[in-house]
Structures are given as structure tokens and as C-alpha cells.
Design an enzyme around this catalytic site. Structure first.
Site, short mmCIF file in Angstrom:
data_model
loop_
_atom_site.label_atom_id
_atom_site.label_comp_id
_atom_site.label_asym_id
_atom_site.label_seq_id
_atom_site.Cartn_x
_atom_site.Cartn_y
_atom_site.Cartn_z
N HIS A 130 0.82 -1.23 0.00
CA HIS A 130 0.00 0.00 0.00
C HIS A 130 0.85 1.28 0.00
O HIS A 130 0.31 2.36 -0.21
CB HIS A 130 -0.92 0.04 1.23
CG HIS A 130 -1.94 -1.06 1.26
ND1 HIS A 130 -2.81 -1.29 0.22
CD2 HIS A 130 -2.22 -2.00 2.20
CE1 HIS A 130 -3.60 -2.32 0.53
NE2 HIS A 130 -3.25 -2.77 1.71
N ASP A 167 -2.77 -10.93 -2.07
CA ASP A 167 -3.29 -10.37 -0.82
C ASP A 167 -4.77 -10.02 -1.02
O ASP A 167 -5.21 -9.74 -2.13
CB ASP A 167 -2.49 -9.12 -0.48
CG ASP A 167 -2.82 -8.56 0.89
OD1 ASP A 167 -2.09 -8.88 1.85
OD2 ASP A 167 -3.81 -7.81 1.00
ZN LIG Z 1 -4.15 -7.19 2.90
#
Ligand SMILES: [Zn+2]
Length: 331
Positions: A130, A167
Site C-alpha cells: 500500500h 493479498d
Molecule cells: Zn491485505
């Protein structure tokens, strides 16, 4: 009889010193403790070599991150601040060094893969996918996969890199690094952004400019199970990979899509991660001489994180990369 392949685990004790405030924070040191204990107690243990990474050098970090962000991150950690950019991103005095070692694990792993090794798993924290060039987000400070891809290209001349991200969440930072780049294919399966952090990763996001077509987002509905993922692999992922023909593959290996992990609404089984490992080992054999770099991202339910990682690595290790013997002509 197939021979199980050895696996190198890149990890460091300082990852445990990255303190996210204790209490309720899900990205906690016991994630790695549980994962490594499981591997050591499993039949895999005799196939493992554990090594420590180096810190990522600044010249590699700045292939993605802005200098002013690196100074700001270091200053936040060393001056005693408890978070950066958002209270989700808790840090402590040791967090900057831990982040450098987390980004460095991919670089150390790549050096090994360009030698004799062919399966490397980086058991790191903090995670990375992220993190943006100038922003910490979603427990991530430095984008480990982005820095690794740039290193593979610039240090070893491996041009065409696939980053496959399984993910539960979309890796916004990886996408933004490479969305205009036709040489790095970002392929992500994640819970649909309408329902899930960080709110990006719609199917329409397919890259921009010269990178158009080199981003593939496959958002999945809440409750998505193994079969939906395996169908997506057969119908969407396999053809995209065959067309791109990567020279090297990086896996953003997050295990928070597990049905027991409450960080997503996905409902994957532990066994699914074994199936993903089989697919990835097959592609690595086909395109990359069996070489594969996996970097840990999310996974917050300790038992399922540990079990899923062991299942994934077992599948990678058991997949033979020897050529199939020619069948004798039938009579
Ligand atoms: Zn995650």
C-alpha cells in the site's frame, strides 16, 4: 520420485522490534513469530535455509520513494512519533531501520536467485504494497515489491517483471508505480474495492499510456471462495501471463483472504494457497528457470497465516522443475 526443492527464508530479528503500539493493532510482531515457528515445526524445516537481509540502499529506495518522504519517515520514527500519515501506520524508534531491512529482503533474495537459489520467501514486516512514493498507508511504509522489481531490472537487466498480488487488498502502491510501464505487469486478485480498503483496484484500472494493458485487476465479491479464484486463474490469469511472458516473477504474498481472517470478506481455504503455489511454481518453471521471489504482505489471523504460508511453500517446494521424461512410444 520428485525431489523437494530447498527454500531460502529471508528474515531478520529487528522485524520484531517494529512496535505498532501493542493492544489491538493487527500488524503485530507475533505474525512473524507464529509463521516462523510453524515452518520450523513442519516437514519443511529440513528444506529451509534462513538468512538475514541487508538494508535497502537509498539509491534503490529512490527508484520509487521521494527523498523528502524518506527523510520524513526517518524523522517520525527517530523523534518518537507514534504514527505517520494516519493512525493506522503506527511506528516506533526502530521502525525506520526495520522498514529498510524489509525492503532490503527482496534485494538480498534477488541476489540469491541470480545465483544458485530458486525459491526465496521474504518473511518481512512492515509490509509494503500500500505504500505510495510519498505516503505511508495501510501499515506499509516502503514498497518492498516495487523496490525489488526496480532492482531486478536495473541491477540484473531482467526487463519484463510480473508482480502477482494475491493479498486480499489491492496493492495501490504497486499499481501506481507501474501503471504507465509496459515492462512490469501488475496482476492483483482482491476483494472488490466497493467493499474493501484501499478503495482502488477496479477492473477498469488497466494501466495508462504505454502501460495500458499491463495492469490486470480482478476484484472478487465478498464471500469469494477457492473456486472463484481458480476459475479466474484459468480464464484470466493464464492467458495474460502467456501473452506477457515474464522474465522474472515477484509474488506479493498476503494471506488475509483466508476465511478465518477478519481483515477481508473473502473466504479462501488454507488449501487454496497450495493451489496458488502449484500454479506459480509452474509459471516460474515455464518462464523463469523455476526462480520465484515471494514477499510477505498481509495475513492477520495467526494460525491461518502460519498454516497458509506453510501450505504455499510446501507446494512450491514439491513442484518439480525437472523436464518430464519422454514417454516411450506405445506399441
Ligand atoms: Zn491485505
Amino acid at each position: 520420485m520428485p525431489v523437494s526443492r530447498p527454500i531460502t527464508i529471508v528474515t531478520h530479528p529487528l522485524y520484531l522490534a517494529h512496535d505498532t503500539g501493542g493492544g489491538e493493532h493487527p500488524e503485530a510482531p507475533n505474525r512473524l513469530t507464529a509463521l516462523l515457528a510453524k515452518l520450523q515445526a513442519s516437514p519443511l524445516k529440513d528444506r529451509l535455509t534462513i538468512i538475514e537481509p541487508r538494508k535497502a540502499e537509498r539509491c534503490w529506495l529512490t527508484t520509487f520513494h521521494a527523498e523528502h518522504y524518506l527523510f520524513r519517515l526517518e524523522e517520525c520514527a527517530l523523534s518518537g512519533k507514534t504514527h505517520i500519515d494516519h493512525p493506522d501506520n503506527q511506528l516506533c524508534f526502530e521502525s525506520y531501520e526495520a522498514a529498510l531491512l524489509s525492503a532490503g529482503a527482496g534485494l538480498t533474495g534477488i541476489d540469491l536467485l541470480e545465483g544458485e537459489e530458486n525459491l526465496v520467501f521474504c518473511a518481512v514486516r512492515p509490509p509494503g504494497h500500500h505504500a505510495e512514493s510519498n505516503l505511508a498507508l495501510g501499515f506499509c511504509f516502503l514498497n518492498n515489491c516495487v523496490v525489488a522489481a526496480r532492482y531486478w531490472q536495473q541491477q540484473y537487466g531482467r526487463k519484463r517483471i510480473l508482480i502477482l498480488d494475491f493479498d486480499a487488498h489491492h496493492g495501490n502502491g504497486i499499481q501506481s508505480a507501474f501503471e504507465e510501464d509496459p515492462d512490469v505487469f501488475y496482476l492483483s486478485l482482491h476483494e472488490h474495492p466497493t467493499f474493501s480498503f484501499p478503495g482502488s483496484g477496479y477492473a477498469e484500472e488497466a494501466g495508462t499510456g504505454p502501460g495500458r494493458g499491463a495492469t490486470l485487476n480482478i476484484p472478487l465479491p465478498p464471500g469469494a471462495d477457492d473456486q472463484l479464484v481458480l476459475n479466474a486463474f484459468a480464464r484470466r490469469v493464464e492467458p495474460a501471463l502467456a501473452a506477457f511472458a515474464p522474465e522474472r516473477i515477484i509474488v506479493a504474498a498476503g494471506f488475509d483472504g483466508h476465511r478465518d481472517d477478519d481483515m477481508s470478506g473473502l473466504a479462501y481455504s488454507t488449501e487454496l494457497y497450495g493451489r496458488l503455489g502449484e500454479h506459480l511454481a509452474g509459471w516460474a518453471k515455464k518462464f523463469c528457470q523455476g526462480k520465484l521471489l515471494s514477499i510477505l504482505e498481509g495475513g492477520y489471523h495467526l494460525e491461518s497465516l502460519a498454516d497458509s504460508t506453510a501450505t504455499y511453500l510446501t507446494a512450491l517446494s514439491n513442484h518439480s522443475i525437472e523436464e518430464e521424461p519422454c514417454s516411450s512410444p506405445s506399441t
